[in-house]
Every structure is written in structure tokens, then in C-alpha cells.
Design a protein around this motif. Structure first.
Motif, PDB file in Angstrom:
ATOM      1  N   PHE A   1     -11.655  -3.728   0.086  1.00  0.00           N
ATOM      2  CA  PHE A   1     -11.270  -3.950   1.484  1.00  0.00           C
ATOM      3  C   PHE A   1      -9.862  -3.422   1.743  1.00  0.00           C
ATOM      4  N   GLU A   2      -8.963  -3.639   0.795  1.00  0.00           N
ATOM      5  CA  GLU A   2      -7.592  -3.168   0.971  1.00  0.00           C
ATOM      6  C   GLU A   2      -7.532  -1.643   1.049  1.00  0.00           C
ATOM      7  N   ALA A   3      -8.317  -0.957   0.248  1.00  0.00           N
ATOM      8  CA  ALA A   3      -8.293   0.509   0.264  1.00  0.00           C
ATOM      9  C   ALA A   3      -8.707   1.062   1.618  1.00  0.00           C
ATOM     10  N   PHE A   4      -9.701   0.443   2.233  1.00  0.00           N
ATOM     11  CA  PHE A   4     -10.202   0.918   3.522  1.00  0.00           C
ATOM     12  C   PHE A   4      -9.426   0.350   4.711  1.00  0.00           C
ATOM     13  N   GLY A   5      -8.645  -0.714   4.504  1.00  0.00           N
ATOM     14  CA  GLY A   5      -7.993  -1.359   5.633  1.00  0.00           C
ATOM     15  C   GLY A   5      -6.495  -1.516   5.545  1.00  0.00           C
ATOM     16  N   ASN A   6      -5.881  -1.091   4.442  1.00  0.00           N
ATOM     17  CA  ASN A   6      -4.430  -1.195   4.310  1.00  0.00           C
ATOM     18  C   ASN A   6      -3.803   0.192   4.341  1.00  0.00           C
ATOM     19  N   ALA A   7      -2.565   0.243   4.813  1.00  0.00           N
ATOM     20  CA  ALA A   7      -1.849   1.513   4.922  1.00  0.00           C
ATOM     21  C   ALA A   7      -0.361   1.270   4.720  1.00  0.00           C
ATOM     22  N   LYS A   8       0.361   2.361   4.479  1.00  0.00           N
ATOM     23  CA  LYS A   8       1.817   2.288   4.366  1.00  0.00           C
ATOM     24  C   LYS A   8       2.410   2.298   5.775  1.00  0.00           C
ATOM     25  N   THR A   9       3.266   1.314   6.052  1.00  0.00           N
ATOM     26  CA  THR A   9       3.997   1.280   7.314  1.00  0.00           C
ATOM     27  C   THR A   9       5.485   1.324   6.995  1.00  0.00           C
ATOM     28  N   LEU A  10       6.295   1.358   8.008  1.00  0.00           N
ATOM     29  CA  LEU A  10       7.740   1.374   7.795  1.00  0.00           C
ATOM     30  C   LEU A  10       8.231   0.086   7.144  1.00  0.00           C
ATOM     31  N   ARG A  11       7.528  -1.018   7.358  1.00  0.00           N
ATOM     32  CA  ARG A  11       7.965  -2.313   6.833  1.00  0.00           C
ATOM     33  C   ARG A  11       7.299  -2.722   5.529  1.00  0.00           C
ATOM     34  N   ASN A  12       6.144  -2.111   5.197  1.00  0.00           N
ATOM     35  CA  ASN A  12       5.356  -2.620   4.082  1.00  0.00           C
ATOM     36  C   ASN A  12       4.491  -1.489   3.520  1.00  0.00           C
TER      37      ASN A  12
END
Length: 183
Positions: free
Chosen positions: A75-86
Motif C-alpha cells: 500500500f505504501e509503494a502505491f500511495g506514498n510519495a516524497k514531499t518537501l516535509r516527508n
């Protein structure tokens, strides 16, 4: 909180809910992993943990628990991304239901146990509110969903099985969509 939810399920037989909220970068994803791990594995510390669920060669001692906990990185691979904060920011919400097989209280009492057993039997996860704008564009200094980068880092043998003409030998530079975001 997780221990109280377990006791509520075991003693009262009533469904339990744990809501984890917070600002970006507050640790919600990591908290969920800890809670799920605790709820999924608490039963094995009890003396009546059944032989049928034991898999001592597996990380958590139970095949069911391992399958449930190993689903989260997908789930994290398909729904998480790099942002400026995290670097591993969840860009979606999810509702995860852990499903337990709860022992009948009278049966537990007949066998000298005050607390009935609660064995993890499975889980169900529903995702919602996926940040769809990230699929078509990303802001400067951010990246799109991890899965794209993970696919491109895979060995060519695996890439060939997924999409031979497009992935074998490819990198982020070969995809305009990925090369415009920062790595």
C-alpha cells in the motif's frame, strides 16, 4: 490503546476502533505499524496459542500475521510519495480492518482462562482519497508515488516480466513524467 482494544475484543466480544490522526510527518504510518504488529502478535504470548497457527520459521511466528503485516509496504509503494516535509508521506487515507477469531468466553472459562483467545484470521484494507493530482504532476522538490521508482530500480529480469518493451534498461530519465520531479 492497542492492549485495551484487544481486551475489549476478547472480554466483551465487541468490535474495537483505533483512530490515528495527526499532521504531516507526525508519525501516523509508523504508529499504525506498531499497533497492527501488537494486535496481530499479542496472542502468541499466551500459553494457549494453538499449534495450528504457529510458524516458527516466519518473522512473527504465524503465517497469517506475516501475510497481514507484509501487505502494508505494498500500500505504501502505491500511495506514498516524497514531499518537501516527508520522504515517505502517505498521499491517501486507508481503513484497515483486522479480523479476529474470538474464542467463546464459556469455552475459555472451561479451560481455565479468564481471557478468551483472539487469533488474527485476516484483514481487509480500503483506500480512499488518493491524491490524484500527484499522478499527473508534482511540485518542485517532490516526487510522485514510490512504485514508479521501485519498478525502475528492479533487476531487468523482473522488469521484463512486467513490461519488456518499456522497462528493461530504463531509468527515470526515460520517462518525462518522472524526470521532471526531483529524486
Amino acid at each position: 490503546t492497542a492492549s485495551l482494544a484487544y481486551l475489549g475484543l476478547a472480554l466483551d466480544g465487541s468490535n474495537q476502533t483505533i483512530l490515528v490522526t495527526g499532521e504531516s510527518g507526525a508519525g501516523k504510518t509508523e504508529t499504525i505499524k506498531i499497533v497492527m504488529n501488537h494486535l496481530a502478535t499479542v496472542e502468541r504470548s499466551r500459553p494457549n496459542w494453538p499449534e495450528s497457527d504457529r510458524d516458527m520459521d516466519s518473522e512473527h511466528g504465524s503465517d497469517t500475521v506475516n501475510r497481514v503485516l507484509r501487505a502494508n509496504p505494498v500500500f505504501e509503494a502505491f500511495g506514498n510519495a516524497k514531499t518537501l516535509r516527508n520522504d515517505n508521506s502517505s498521499r491517501f487515507g486507508k481503513f484497515t480492518q483486522l479480523q479476529f477469531d474470538v474464542e467463546d468466553t464459556s469455552y475459555a472459562n472451561l479451560n481455565g482462562r479468564a481471557i478468551p483467545s483472539c487469533l488474527l484470521a485476516g484483514s481487509k484494507c480500503i483506500t480512499y482519497l488518493l491524491e490524484k493530482s500527484r499522478v499527473v504532476s508534482v511540485s518542485q522538490g517532490e516526487r510522485t508515488y514510490h512504485i514508479f521508482y521501485q519498478l525502475l530500480e528492479a533487476p531487468n529480469e523482473i522488469k521484463k516480466d512486467i513490461w519488456e518493451e518499456g522497462l528493461v534498461g530504463a531509468s527515470t530519465a526515460d520517462f518525462n513524467y518522472l524526470s521532471t520531479s526531483s529524486a
